[in-house]
Design a protein around this motif. Structure first.
Motif, short mmCIF file in Angstrom:
data_model
loop_
_atom_site.label_atom_id
_atom_site.label_comp_id
_atom_site.label_asym_id
_atom_site.label_seq_id
_atom_site.Cartn_x
_atom_site.Cartn_y
_atom_site.Cartn_z
N GLY A 105 0.83 -1.20 0.00
CA GLY A 105 0.00 0.00 0.00
C GLY A 105 0.86 1.25 0.00
N ASP A 106 2.14 1.09 0.30
CA ASP A 106 3.10 2.20 0.26
C ASP A 106 3.58 2.34 -1.19
OD1 ASP A 106 2.85 2.15 3.05
OD2 ASP A 106 4.66 0.94 3.30
N TRP A 107 4.17 3.50 -1.49
CA TRP A 107 4.67 3.77 -2.84
C TRP A 107 6.05 4.38 -2.78
CZ3 TRP A 107 2.31 2.47 -7.35
CH2 TRP A 107 0.97 2.08 -7.26
N TRP A 108 6.88 4.07 -3.77
CA TRP A 108 8.13 4.80 -3.99
C TRP A 108 7.85 5.84 -5.05
CZ3 TRP A 108 9.62 -0.75 -4.02
CH2 TRP A 108 10.27 -1.12 -2.83
N GLY A 109 8.46 7.00 -4.90
CA GLY A 109 8.26 8.06 -5.88
C GLY A 109 9.06 9.30 -5.54
N PHE A 110 8.66 10.40 -6.15
CA PHE A 110 9.38 11.67 -6.03
C PHE A 110 8.53 12.72 -5.35
CE2 PHE A 110 10.55 9.67 -10.14
CZ PHE A 110 11.87 9.37 -9.86
N GLU A 120 15.64 12.75 -5.40
CA GLU A 120 15.56 11.72 -4.38
C GLU A 120 14.30 10.87 -4.56
OE1 GLU A 120 15.65 15.00 -3.61
OE2 GLU A 120 17.70 15.26 -2.93
N VAL A 121 14.45 9.58 -4.26
CA VAL A 121 13.30 8.67 -4.27
C VAL A 121 12.87 8.48 -2.82
CG1 VAL A 121 12.50 6.34 -4.80
CG2 VAL A 121 14.06 7.52 -6.37
N TYR A 122 11.58 8.66 -2.58
CA TYR A 122 11.00 8.52 -1.25
C TYR A 122 10.07 7.31 -1.21
CZ TYR A 122 12.40 13.30 -0.13
OH TYR A 122 13.11 14.43 0.13
N MET A 123 9.92 6.76 -0.02
CA MET A 123 8.85 5.81 0.21
C MET A 123 7.75 6.60 0.92
SD MET A 123 8.45 2.39 2.56
CE MET A 123 9.49 1.32 1.59
N ARG A 124 6.55 6.59 0.32
CA ARG A 124 5.39 7.25 0.93
C ARG A 124 4.60 6.18 1.68
NH1 ARG A 124 0.16 8.35 0.78
NH2 ARG A 124 -0.54 10.47 1.10
N ILE A 125 4.45 6.38 2.97
CA ILE A 125 3.79 5.41 3.84
C ILE A 125 2.27 5.57 3.74
CG2 ILE A 125 3.62 4.52 6.20
CD1 ILE A 125 6.46 4.35 4.86
N PHE A 126 1.60 4.48 3.47
CA PHE A 126 0.15 4.47 3.26
C PHE A 126 -0.62 5.01 4.46
CE2 PHE A 126 -3.81 2.06 3.94
CZ PHE A 126 -4.55 2.54 2.87
N GLU A 127 -0.28 4.54 5.65
CA GLU A 127 -1.08 4.84 6.84
C GLU A 127 -1.19 6.33 7.15
OE1 GLU A 127 1.27 2.43 6.82
OE2 GLU A 127 0.05 0.64 7.08
N ASP A 128 -0.07 7.04 7.06
CA ASP A 128 -0.10 8.44 7.49
C ASP A 128 0.42 9.43 6.45
OD1 ASP A 128 2.63 7.96 7.55
OD2 ASP A 128 2.84 8.24 9.71
N GLY A 129 0.83 8.95 5.29
CA GLY A 129 1.32 9.85 4.24
C GLY A 129 2.72 10.37 4.47
N SER A 130 3.38 9.90 5.52
CA SER A 130 4.75 10.35 5.77
C SER A 130 5.67 9.79 4.68
CB SER A 130 5.22 9.92 7.16
OG SER A 130 5.28 8.51 7.24
N ARG A 131 6.82 10.40 4.57
CA ARG A 131 7.78 10.01 3.53
C ARG A 131 9.16 9.81 4.14
NH1 ARG A 131 5.43 14.71 -0.14
NH2 ARG A 131 3.39 13.80 -0.36
N GLU A 132 9.85 8.84 3.58
CA GLU A 132 11.20 8.52 4.03
C GLU A 132 12.10 8.46 2.81
OE1 GLU A 132 13.26 4.42 5.60
OE2 GLU A 132 11.27 4.92 6.37
N VAL A 133 13.23 9.16 2.84
CA VAL A 133 14.16 9.12 1.72
C VAL A 133 14.67 7.70 1.57
CG1 VAL A 133 16.36 9.94 0.78
CG2 VAL A 133 14.85 11.53 1.99
N TRP A 134 14.61 7.16 0.36
CA TRP A 134 15.01 5.80 0.10
C TRP A 134 16.29 5.73 -0.72
CZ3 TRP A 134 12.73 2.35 2.99
CH2 TRP A 134 12.95 1.01 2.74
N ALA A 135 16.48 6.70 -1.61
CA ALA A 135 17.68 6.73 -2.45
C ALA A 135 17.92 8.16 -2.92
CB ALA A 135 17.52 5.80 -3.67
#
Length: 150
Positions: A105-110, A120-135
């Motif tokens: 349910g999470d997505w990688w994107g910009f 940077e590529v982020y992971m967007r967390i489904f539950e709360d919309g927070s983002r974490e830098v992935w690359a």
């Protein structure tokens, strides 16, 4: 990461894995993007995509890329998920462009600021919309997630 470095890594991975896949599995089953499709996606989403991402999509394309599924920019049959369809359907505003499902349910994107996507590529967390830098860029992301090269 630059495209030439990524191409060398990909060549190494491909040569190390010939024939190591079950029958019927295509480890690299991708649809290349054209210049006009890139312009179409940028216009429909009202964003400018990162250059390395656009180059990758033109050279390697979206689809199955070994261990990661990359959304094609445009679906050939109109039924498969593509970058435009996913980003118009999902609840986030124009500040994020999803390009790859995580599978949870999470997505990688910009992230996009004023219509311009960062590298940077982020992971967007489904539950709360927070983002974490992935690359730090798309080529590093595909190396890590798709090719499993650190």
């Amino acid at each position: 990461m630059e495209l030439a470095e990524f191409a060398a890594i990909l060549k190494s991975v491909r040569s190390a894995r010939p024939g190591n896949f079950p029958s019927g599995v295509q480890p690299f089953d991708c649809r290349l993007a054209s210049d006009s499709e890139i312009r179409q996606v940028e216009n429909e989403l009202n964003v400018r995509l990162p250059e390395k991402y656009k180059e990758f999509m033109q050279r390697y394309g979206g689809g199955e890329f070994l261990f990661v599924d990359l959304l094609p920019l445009v679906s050939l049959d109109g039924r498969a998920e593509d970058v435009v369809g996913v980003n118009q359907r999902e609840p986030w505003s124009n500040d994020f462009v999803a390009v790859s499902p995580v599978g949870t349910g999470d997505w990688w994107g910009f992230d996009a600021v004023d219509g311009v996507c960062g590298d940077e590529v982020y992971m967007r967390i489904f539950e709360d919309g927070s983002r974490e830098v992935w690359a730090c860029d798309f080529l590093e992301f595909v190396s890590r997630q798709g090719l499993r090269v650190n």
